[in-house]
Design a protein around this motif. Structure first.
Motif, PDB file in Angstrom:
ATOM      1  N   LEU A  21      40.817  49.622  20.394  1.00 12.24           N
ATOM      2  CA  LEU A  21      41.845  49.348  21.395  1.00 12.24           C
ATOM      3  C   LEU A  21      43.072  48.771  20.704  1.00 12.24           C
ATOM      4  N   GLY A  22      44.228  49.015  21.276  1.00 10.48           N
ATOM      5  CA  GLY A  22      45.463  48.527  20.684  1.00 10.48           C
ATOM      6  C   GLY A  22      45.510  47.016  20.573  1.00 10.48           C
ATOM      7  N   ASP A  23      44.919  46.333  21.523  1.00 12.42           N
ATOM      8  CA  ASP A  23      44.871  44.877  21.539  1.00 12.42           C
ATOM      9  C   ASP A  23      43.411  44.463  21.588  1.00 12.42           C
ATOM     10  N   GLU A  24      42.978  43.691  20.627  1.00 11.87           N
ATOM     11  CA  GLU A  24      41.575  43.291  20.551  1.00 11.87           C
ATOM     12  C   GLU A  24      41.129  42.508  21.782  1.00 11.87           C
ATOM     13  N   ALA A  25      42.108  41.891  22.496  1.00 14.87           N
ATOM     14  CA  ALA A  25      41.762  41.092  23.672  1.00 14.87           C
ATOM     15  C   ALA A  25      41.585  41.952  24.917  1.00 14.87           C
ATOM     16  N   SER A  26      41.912  43.251  24.832  1.00 15.62           N
ATOM     17  CA  SER A  26      41.900  44.096  26.022  1.00 15.62           C
ATOM     18  C   SER A  26      40.538  44.141  26.702  1.00 15.62           C
ATOM     19  N   HIS A  27      39.495  44.399  25.920  1.00 17.69           N
ATOM     20  CA  HIS A  27      38.180  44.545  26.540  1.00 17.69           C
ATOM     21  C   HIS A  27      37.622  43.221  27.024  1.00 17.69           C
ATOM     22  N   VAL A  28      38.150  42.103  26.494  1.00 18.78           N
ATOM     23  CA  VAL A  28      37.685  40.793  26.947  1.00 18.78           C
ATOM     24  C   VAL A  28      38.054  40.572  28.414  1.00 18.78           C
ATOM     25  N   GLN A  29      39.149  41.212  28.855  1.00 19.86           N
ATOM     26  CA  GLN A  29      39.601  41.052  30.226  1.00 19.86           C
ATOM     27  C   GLN A  29      39.031  42.113  31.168  1.00 19.86           C
ATOM     28  N   ASP A  30      38.128  42.929  30.666  1.00 20.52           N
ATOM     29  CA  ASP A  30      37.537  43.965  31.512  1.00 20.52           C
ATOM     30  C   ASP A  30      36.698  43.363  32.632  1.00 20.52           C
ATOM     31  N   SER A  31      36.570  44.121  33.706  1.00 22.46           N
ATOM     32  CA  SER A  31      35.609  43.761  34.744  1.00 22.46           C
ATOM     33  C   SER A  31      34.224  43.633  34.130  1.00 22.46           C
ATOM     34  N   PHE A  32      33.424  42.701  34.648  1.00 23.18           N
ATOM     35  CA  PHE A  32      32.031  42.458  34.269  1.00 23.18           C
ATOM     36  C   PHE A  32      31.878  41.713  32.951  1.00 23.18           C
ATOM     37  N   ASN A  33      32.967  41.475  32.218  1.00 21.68           N
ATOM     38  CA  ASN A  33      32.834  40.813  30.919  1.00 21.68           C
ATOM     39  C   ASN A  33      32.435  39.356  31.099  1.00 21.68           C
ATOM     40  N   PRO A  34      31.463  38.879  30.328  1.00 18.94           N
ATOM     41  CA  PRO A  34      31.058  37.472  30.425  1.00 18.94           C
ATOM     42  C   PRO A  34      32.208  36.497  30.188  1.00 18.94           C
ATOM     43  N   ALA A  35      33.221  36.937  29.418  1.00 19.79           N
ATOM     44  CA  ALA A  35      34.370  36.068  29.157  1.00 19.79           C
ATOM     45  C   ALA A  35      35.124  35.744  30.447  1.00 19.79           C
ATOM     46  N   LEU A  36      34.990  36.632  31.443  1.00 19.43           N
ATOM     47  CA  LEU A  36      35.589  36.397  32.757  1.00 19.43           C
ATOM     48  C   LEU A  36      34.504  36.053  33.771  1.00 19.43           C
ATOM     49  N   ASP A  37      33.397  35.549  33.280  1.00 21.94           N
ATOM     50  CA  ASP A  37      32.290  35.114  34.125  1.00 21.94           C
ATOM     51  C   ASP A  37      31.689  36.248  34.935  1.00 21.94           C
ATOM     52  N   GLY A  38      31.820  37.469  34.430  1.00 19.73           N
ATOM     53  CA  GLY A  38      31.216  38.617  35.093  1.00 19.73           C
ATOM     54  C   GLY A  38      31.942  39.075  36.342  1.00 19.73           C
ATOM     55  N   LEU A  39      33.157  38.597  36.564  1.00 18.69           N
ATOM     56  CA  LEU A  39      33.919  38.963  37.763  1.00 18.69           C
ATOM     57  C   LEU A  39      34.647  40.292  37.556  1.00 18.69           C
ATOM     58  N   LEU A  40      35.149  40.850  38.654  1.00 18.94           N
ATOM     59  CA  LEU A  40      36.001  42.029  38.567  1.00 18.94           C
ATOM     60  C   LEU A  40      37.378  41.616  38.076  1.00 18.94           C
ATOM     61  N   ASP A  41      38.094  42.561  37.497  1.00 19.62           N
ATOM     62  CA  ASP A  41      39.406  42.255  36.950  1.00 19.62           C
ATOM     63  C   ASP A  41      40.431  42.070  38.079  1.00 19.62           C
TER      64      ASP A  41
END
Length: 250
Positions: free
Chosen positions: A162-182
């Motif tokens: 991905l162009g920005d390494e942080a992009s997938h961290v903000q995806d829906s379901f990611n534990p970094a977002l507590d498993g929430l939708l984007d």
């Protein structure tokens, strides 16, 4: 990592691995995709890979022998010791979720079996399949689209894809977002068809922006996937401010 794909339609994968941002994963070799056609391992002049089902009924069933021979060749070509996961895409499989995608993205890969027709001889499934995966409660005409979905999800998690390494961290379901939708996203222009951009996003105030995004994730998840809210709550991931937002929206 390497994914060997057994498919009667290998031509479907050529544009897939050459298109979009995830092509970087395939071009770099981070995710290697090797295609195998069971028809190449079938016997007889017609290279038949399917036959009528015992007991009657509509459709045709993929035969065990061509699949087994093809699988054996794929496993031999990998040249790796130990057990290699052999995945069948099936409605009875485990639902593909973010957690399992993360596991596959950190693995050595697998052999992916793309079924067709009415199904696959159960004897092959019983003796050779180690994992079954489902995309959801619906049926596709073959496993190729499901295989592409897994490959795409795995490829985009590889470093540098991905162009920005942080992009997938903000995806829906990611534990970094507590498993929430984007949350919703906006870009220029500020006004489009009489619609503006939410004021917090224009404020330049980092904490305000993040609180707005968090509130949006909470409200959208509560409305669309309330079970994800319950899972986050049970895991202790929701704070007092989060609960206040959810209570206000009820």
């Amino acid at each position: 990592m390497r994914f060997d794909v057994l498919t009667l339609f290998p031509e479907m994968f050529a544009p897939f691995v050459a298109s979009g941002v995830t092509r970087r994963a395939y071009e770099s070799g981070q995710v290697e995709v090797v295609l195998w056609n069971p028809r190449d391992f079938a016997q007889g002049n017609y290279k038949r890979v399917d036959d009528r089902p015992f007991g009657g009924g509509p459709g045709m069933v993929m035969m065990a022998e061509p699949l087994a021979a093809c699988l054996d060749a794929a496993l031999a070509a990998r040249g790796a010791g130990g057990e290699v996961p052999v995945v069948l895409f099936s409605p009875i499989g485990e639902a593909l979720r973010h957690e399992s995608v993360e596991r596959w993205s950190a693995s050595e890969g697998a052999v992916l079996i793309c079924g067709r027709y009415e199904g696959i001889d159960q004897r092959f499934i019983d003796s050779r399949i180690t994992h079954q995966i489902s995309l959801g409660d619906f049926v596709l005409s073959g496993g190729e689209i499901a295989a592409m979905a897994l490959l795409d999800a795995v490829a985009r998690l590889q470093p540098g894809v991905l162009g920005d390494e942080a992009s997938h961290v903000q995806d829906s379901f990611n534990p970094a977002l507590d498993g929430l939708l984007d949350c919703p996203h906006y870009t220029r222009p500020e006004q489009w068809n009489g619609q503006g951009v939410p004021a917090p996003l224009l404020s330049g105030h980092h904490a305000q922006i993040e609180r707005w995004r968090r509130d949006q994730r909470l409200t959208i998840t509560a409305a669309r996937r309330p079970e994800l809210i319950e899972a986050a709550r049970a895991a202790g991931r929701l704070g007092k401010a989060d609960e206040a937002v959810l209570k206000k929206k009820l």
